[in-house]
Design a protein around this motif. Structure first.
Motif, PDB file in Angstrom:
ATOM      1  N   LEU A  51       0.612 -36.982  15.075  1.00 25.70           N
ATOM      2  CA  LEU A  51       1.677 -37.952  14.803  1.00 25.70           C
ATOM      3  C   LEU A  51       1.146 -39.384  14.677  1.00 25.70           C
ATOM      4  O   LEU A  51       1.884 -40.288  14.309  1.00 25.70           O
ATOM      5  N   SER A  52      -0.109 -39.592  14.995  1.00 23.64           N
ATOM      6  CA  SER A  52      -0.654 -40.950  14.918  1.00 23.64           C
ATOM      7  C   SER A  52      -1.111 -41.232  13.490  1.00 23.64           C
ATOM      8  O   SER A  52      -0.982 -40.400  12.591  1.00 23.64           O
ATOM      9  N   THR A 101       7.641 -39.939  21.329  1.00 23.83           N
ATOM     10  CA  THR A 101       7.611 -38.862  20.330  1.00 23.83           C
ATOM     11  C   THR A 101       7.328 -37.526  21.023  1.00 23.83           C
ATOM     12  O   THR A 101       7.873 -36.496  20.625  1.00 23.83           O
ATOM     13  N   GLY A 102       6.500 -37.555  22.084  1.00 25.23           N
ATOM     14  CA  GLY A 102       6.224 -36.340  22.850  1.00 25.23           C
ATOM     15  C   GLY A 102       7.512 -35.777  23.429  1.00 25.23           C
ATOM     16  O   GLY A 102       7.763 -34.572  23.379  1.00 25.23           O
ATOM     17  N   PHE A 137      -0.504 -38.873  20.608  1.00 26.35           N
ATOM     18  CA  PHE A 137      -1.310 -39.933  21.229  1.00 26.35           C
ATOM     19  C   PHE A 137      -1.164 -41.247  20.467  1.00 26.35           C
ATOM     20  O   PHE A 137      -0.860 -41.246  19.272  1.00 26.35           O
ATOM     21  N   PRO A 138      -1.508 -42.355  21.130  1.00 27.36           N
ATOM     22  CA  PRO A 138      -1.629 -43.617  20.385  1.00 27.36           C
ATOM     23  C   PRO A 138      -2.744 -43.484  19.343  1.00 27.36           C
ATOM     24  O   PRO A 138      -3.666 -42.674  19.508  1.00 27.36           O
ATOM     25  N   HIS A 139      -2.652 -44.303  18.289  1.00 28.91           N
ATOM     26  CA  HIS A 139      -3.676 -44.217  17.241  1.00 28.91           C
ATOM     27  C   HIS A 139      -5.062 -44.488  17.823  1.00 28.91           C
ATOM     28  O   HIS A 139      -5.205 -45.158  18.836  1.00 28.91           O
ATOM     29  N   THR A 171      12.236 -47.900  20.274  1.00 25.82           N
ATOM     30  CA  THR A 171      11.389 -46.745  20.582  1.00 25.82           C
ATOM     31  C   THR A 171      10.226 -46.661  19.598  1.00 25.82           C
ATOM     32  O   THR A 171       9.233 -46.003  19.877  1.00 25.82           O
ATOM     33  N   GLY A 172      10.346 -47.342  18.462  1.00 28.86           N
ATOM     34  CA  GLY A 172       9.255 -47.369  17.484  1.00 28.86           C
ATOM     35  C   GLY A 172       7.973 -47.917  18.065  1.00 28.86           C
ATOM     36  O   GLY A 172       6.874 -47.633  17.570  1.00 28.86           O
ATOM     37  N   GLY A 220       6.847 -47.300  21.076  1.00 24.05           N
ATOM     38  CA  GLY A 220       6.285 -46.430  22.106  1.00 24.05           C
ATOM     39  C   GLY A 220       6.793 -46.812  23.489  1.00 24.05           C
ATOM     40  O   GLY A 220       7.461 -47.829  23.683  1.00 24.05           O
ATOM     41  N   ARG A 237      -4.048 -40.327   8.353  1.00 21.61           N
ATOM     42  CA  ARG A 237      -3.130 -40.590   7.233  1.00 21.61           C
ATOM     43  C   ARG A 237      -3.811 -41.185   6.017  1.00 21.61           C
ATOM     44  O   ARG A 237      -3.265 -41.133   4.910  1.00 21.61           O
ATOM     45  N   THR A 286       4.483 -37.115  27.273  1.00 18.31           N
ATOM     46  CA  THR A 286       5.334 -38.010  28.061  1.00 18.31           C
ATOM     47  C   THR A 286       5.730 -39.286  27.311  1.00 18.31           C
ATOM     48  O   THR A 286       6.474 -40.103  27.840  1.00 18.31           O
ATOM     49  N   ASN A 329      13.735 -42.852  13.792  1.00 21.61           N
ATOM     50  CA  ASN A 329      12.269 -42.989  13.816  1.00 21.61           C
ATOM     51  C   ASN A 329      11.589 -41.918  14.647  1.00 21.61           C
ATOM     52  O   ASN A 329      10.443 -41.538  14.376  1.00 21.61           O
ATOM     53  N   ALA A 384       9.175 -38.909  12.934  1.00 18.75           N
ATOM     54  CA  ALA A 384       8.083 -38.453  13.815  1.00 18.75           C
ATOM     55  C   ALA A 384       8.251 -36.965  14.168  1.00 18.75           C
ATOM     56  O   ALA A 384       7.835 -36.089  13.400  1.00 18.75           O
ATOM     57  N   CYS A 391       6.783 -43.878  10.593  1.00 16.14           N
ATOM     58  CA  CYS A 391       8.252 -43.885  10.496  1.00 16.14           C
ATOM     59  C   CYS A 391       8.742 -44.806   9.377  1.00 16.14           C
ATOM     60  O   CYS A 391       9.579 -44.407   8.556  1.00 16.14           O
TER      61      CYS A 391
HETATM   62  N1  LIG Z   1       7.547 -44.141  18.451  1.00 18.71           N
HETATM   63  C1  LIG Z   1       7.797 -43.870  17.178  1.00 18.71           C
HETATM   64  O1  LIG Z   1       8.903 -44.111  16.651  1.00 18.71           O
HETATM   65  C2  LIG Z   1       6.731 -43.241  16.322  1.00 18.71           C
HETATM   66  C3  LIG Z   1       7.082 -42.788  15.043  1.00 18.71           C
HETATM   67  C4  LIG Z   1       6.097 -42.202  14.232  1.00 18.71           C
HETATM   68  C5  LIG Z   1       4.810 -42.087  14.711  1.00 18.71           C
HETATM   69  N2  LIG Z   1       4.487 -42.555  15.952  1.00 18.71           N
HETATM   70  C6  LIG Z   1       3.112 -42.387  16.406  1.00 18.71           C
HETATM   71  O2  LIG Z   1       3.097 -41.305  17.319  1.00 18.71           O
HETATM   72  C7  LIG Z   1       2.117 -41.548  18.333  1.00 18.71           C
HETATM   73  C8  LIG Z   1       2.810 -41.489  19.707  1.00 18.71           C
HETATM   74  O3  LIG Z   1       3.788 -42.504  19.724  1.00 18.71           O
HETATM   75  P1  LIG Z   1       4.753 -42.707  20.969  1.00 18.71           P
HETATM   76  O4  LIG Z   1       5.732 -43.737  20.555  1.00 18.71           O
HETATM   77  O5  LIG Z   1       5.231 -41.408  21.467  1.00 18.71           O
HETATM   78  O6  LIG Z   1       3.711 -43.336  22.033  1.00 18.71           O
HETATM   79  P2  LIG Z   1       3.876 -43.516  23.589  1.00 18.71           P
HETATM   80  O7  LIG Z   1       5.329 -43.495  23.943  1.00 18.71           O
HETATM   81  O8  LIG Z   1       3.085 -44.709  23.969  1.00 18.71           O
HETATM   82  O9  LIG Z   1       3.181 -42.214  24.204  1.00 18.71           O
HETATM   83  C9  LIG Z   1       1.789 -41.990  24.173  1.00 18.71           C
HETATM   84  C10 LIG Z   1       1.449 -40.670  24.839  1.00 18.71           C
HETATM   85  O10 LIG Z   1       0.039 -40.449  24.776  1.00 18.71           O
HETATM   86  C11 LIG Z   1      -0.499 -40.265  26.125  1.00 18.71           C
HETATM   87  N3  LIG Z   1      -1.828 -40.889  26.106  1.00 18.71           N
HETATM   88  C12 LIG Z   1      -3.010 -40.225  26.022  1.00 18.71           C
HETATM   89  N4  LIG Z   1      -4.035 -41.056  25.932  1.00 18.71           N
HETATM   90  C13 LIG Z   1      -3.526 -42.287  25.948  1.00 18.71           C
HETATM   91  C14 LIG Z   1      -4.117 -43.555  25.890  1.00 18.71           C
HETATM   92  N5  LIG Z   1      -5.443 -43.738  25.800  1.00 18.71           N
HETATM   93  N6  LIG Z   1      -3.294 -44.619  25.930  1.00 18.71           N
HETATM   94  C15 LIG Z   1      -1.946 -44.479  26.057  1.00 18.71           C
HETATM   95  N7  LIG Z   1      -1.337 -43.260  26.097  1.00 18.71           N
HETATM   96  C16 LIG Z   1      -2.139 -42.172  26.054  1.00 18.71           C
HETATM   97  C17 LIG Z   1       0.548 -40.882  27.052  1.00 18.71           C
HETATM   98  O11 LIG Z   1       0.665 -40.207  28.294  1.00 18.71           O
HETATM   99  P3  LIG Z   1      -0.397 -40.307  29.466  1.00 18.71           P
HETATM  100  O12 LIG Z   1      -0.753 -41.755  29.593  1.00 18.71           O
HETATM  101  O13 LIG Z   1       0.266 -39.742  30.672  1.00 18.71           O
HETATM  102  O14 LIG Z   1      -1.527 -39.461  29.018  1.00 18.71           O
HETATM  103  C18 LIG Z   1       1.834 -40.592  26.294  1.00 18.71           C
HETATM  104  O15 LIG Z   1       2.265 -39.251  26.551  1.00 18.71           O
HETATM  105  C19 LIG Z   1       1.525 -42.936  18.059  1.00 18.71           C
HETATM  106  O16 LIG Z   1       0.310 -42.785  17.411  1.00 18.71           O
HETATM  107  C20 LIG Z   1       2.568 -43.581  17.163  1.00 18.71           C
HETATM  108  O17 LIG Z   1       2.003 -44.538  16.288  1.00 18.71           O
HETATM  109  C21 LIG Z   1       5.425 -43.114  16.771  1.00 18.71           C
END
Ligand SMILES: NC(=O)c1ccc[n+]([C@@H]2O[C@H](COP(=O)([O-])OP(=O)(O)OC[C@H]3O[C@@H](n4cnc5c(N)ncnc54)[C@H](OP(=O)(O)O)[C@@H]3O)[C@@H](O)[C@H]2O)c1
Length: 345
Positions: free
Chosen positions: A98-99, A13-14, A76-78, A181-182, A184, A103, A10, A313, A318, A149
């Motif tokens: 993806l976290s 990146t998901g 997931f978040p890192h 969006t970078g 999250g 790395r 959700t 990104n 991602a 990214c």
């Molecule tokens: N955004 C970018 O451009 C980008 C690019 C490259 C890499 N990344 C990396 O990819 C990963 C995901 O990034 P994102 O931007 O998609 O993040 P995000 O939008 O914050 O989404 C996080 C996802 O993880 C779930 N989740 C599970 N456990 C969690 C927790 N303890 N806290 C918060 N959320 C939790 C959330 O859904 P529920 O809360 O419903 O479980 C949600 O589906 C990160 O590690 C980020 O550094 C992001």
């Protein structure tokens, strides 16, 4: 058909993983997870997917995930991916994370920038998932650490010059701009429309977590420890990264040689587009796609250059790159599911 799971489906990146994988000719999406939206049909939660993605979001259960999927994307978040990756790998599920959790080659660096690593042995097992650098290792991987990214945009731009040791690595200055969006899909005051709209700002200078990742990979390419100067900026766009990279050549280089180096490095790469000398890439020309566009501009004295690198990104930075990794790891056509033309305008 390869059965795939998106764990953390959700977030931003998901959502892009679901978008890309649901149109992938060799993949069946079998599991989407969320803590906060269990039981909800994906297309009801994200109405852009209405009638297109009918799977229900479920909670993460490792045994069920292993029954349903042979490859899992962790979005997931890192720090949150560590346990999930270990549990899934123990059940023979291949993992693309993806976290930042896998790395770094050294747990000490992860500790300094993130936290204590719970599975340092897995850091040695993980392959840094940048196909343009580690394609052969990705073919044999069980655990892939999808790059950050900003590092993707920077490493791809610098790789040819670093590998050939043509630039002074200490001279490298990186000015990167990212869309929102970078950060999250989180509610935070700093990211409110009124805080961001009509404004550009630098942040986390000398302490951004992508800096050590760039240093690790650029040092490997150069063959000696190197530390670059990296200044990230937030700009009021949804998607896109533009990195502008300043380099100096100890010895004069000609325009044709510079072009040839990049053509040789990337001529056969399906997702790297090297532009004509002086032409500039644009985030809007890569939006929604897995392309990274590279621009090269050489100073008249042949001793300085500016490299520009644009990508989305959420895609090459991602989800798209993660799918490219899956294709390579599972022996599929590398470009499968990733051939969309960028969304312009
Ligand atoms: N955004 C970018 O451009 C980008 C690019 C490259 C890499 N990344 C990396 O990819 C990963 C995901 O990034 P994102 O931007 O998609 O993040 P995000 O939008 O914050 O989404 C996080 C996802 O993880 C779930 N989740 C599970 N456990 C969690 C927790 N303890 N806290 C918060 N959320 C939790 C959330 O859904 P529920 O809360 O419903 O479980 C949600 O589906 C990160 O590690 C980020 O550094 C992001």
């Amino acid at each position: 058909m390869i059965k795939a799971a998106v764990i953390g489906a959700t977030g931003y990146t998901g959502q892009d993983l679901v978008r890309i994988l649901s149109a992938h000719p060799g993949v069946e999406l079998t599991l989407l997870t969320s803590r906060q939206n269990q039981g909800v049909i994906y297309g009801h939660l994200f109405t852009a997917c209405r009638n297109l993605v009918e799977l229900r979001l479920s909670q993460l259960d490792y045994d069920q995930a292993a029954q349903k999927a042979e490859v899992a994307f962790l979005a997931f978040p890192h720090t949150e991916s560590q346990v999930a990756a270990a549990e899934l790998l123990a059940r023979k599920v291949r993992v693309i994370d993806l976290s930042a959790d896998f790395r770094f080659r050294k747990a000490a660096i992860y500790r300094r920038y993130y936290s204590e690593h719970r599975f340092p042995a897995l850091l040695r097992k993980a392959v840094y998932g940048l196909p343009e650098v580690y394609r052969e290792q990705i073919k044999k991987a069980q655990l892939i650490a999808n790059p950050g990214c900003f590092p993707t945009s920077v490493i791809l731009a610098l790789k040819p010059l670093m590998q050939k040791r043509l630039i002074d690595p200490k001279s490298v200055i990186i000015d990167s701009k990212s869309g929102l969006t970078g950060a999250g899909r989180n509610a935070a005051v700093d990211f409110l429309f009124c805080e961001i709209s009509g404004s550009v700002r630098a942040y986390n200078i000398y302490k951004h977590r992508h800096q050590p990742e760039m240093d690790q990979e650029l040092s490997r390419l150069y063959g000696r420890k190197t530390e670059v100067t990296f200044v990230p900026h937030l700009v009021p766009i949804n998607r896109g990264i533009l990195s502008t990279i300043y380099v100096q050549f100890p010895r004069k280089i000609s325009p044709s040689r510079l072009e040839t180096i990049y053509q040789e490095a990337y001529g056969k790469e399906p997702f790297i587009r090297v532009l004509s000398l002086g032409e500039q890439p644009d985030t809007s020309k890569v939006r929604g796609s897995n392309y990274c566009d590279l621009g090269l501009s050489l100073a008249p004295d042949g001793r300085k250059a500016v490299l520009t690198s644009a990508l989305d990104n959420l895609v090459k930075g991602a989800a798209g790159n993660a799918v490219q990794n899956m294709n390579i790891m599972l022996g599929m056509e590398e470009t499968a599911g990733l051939k969309q033309i960028p969304l312009h305008p």
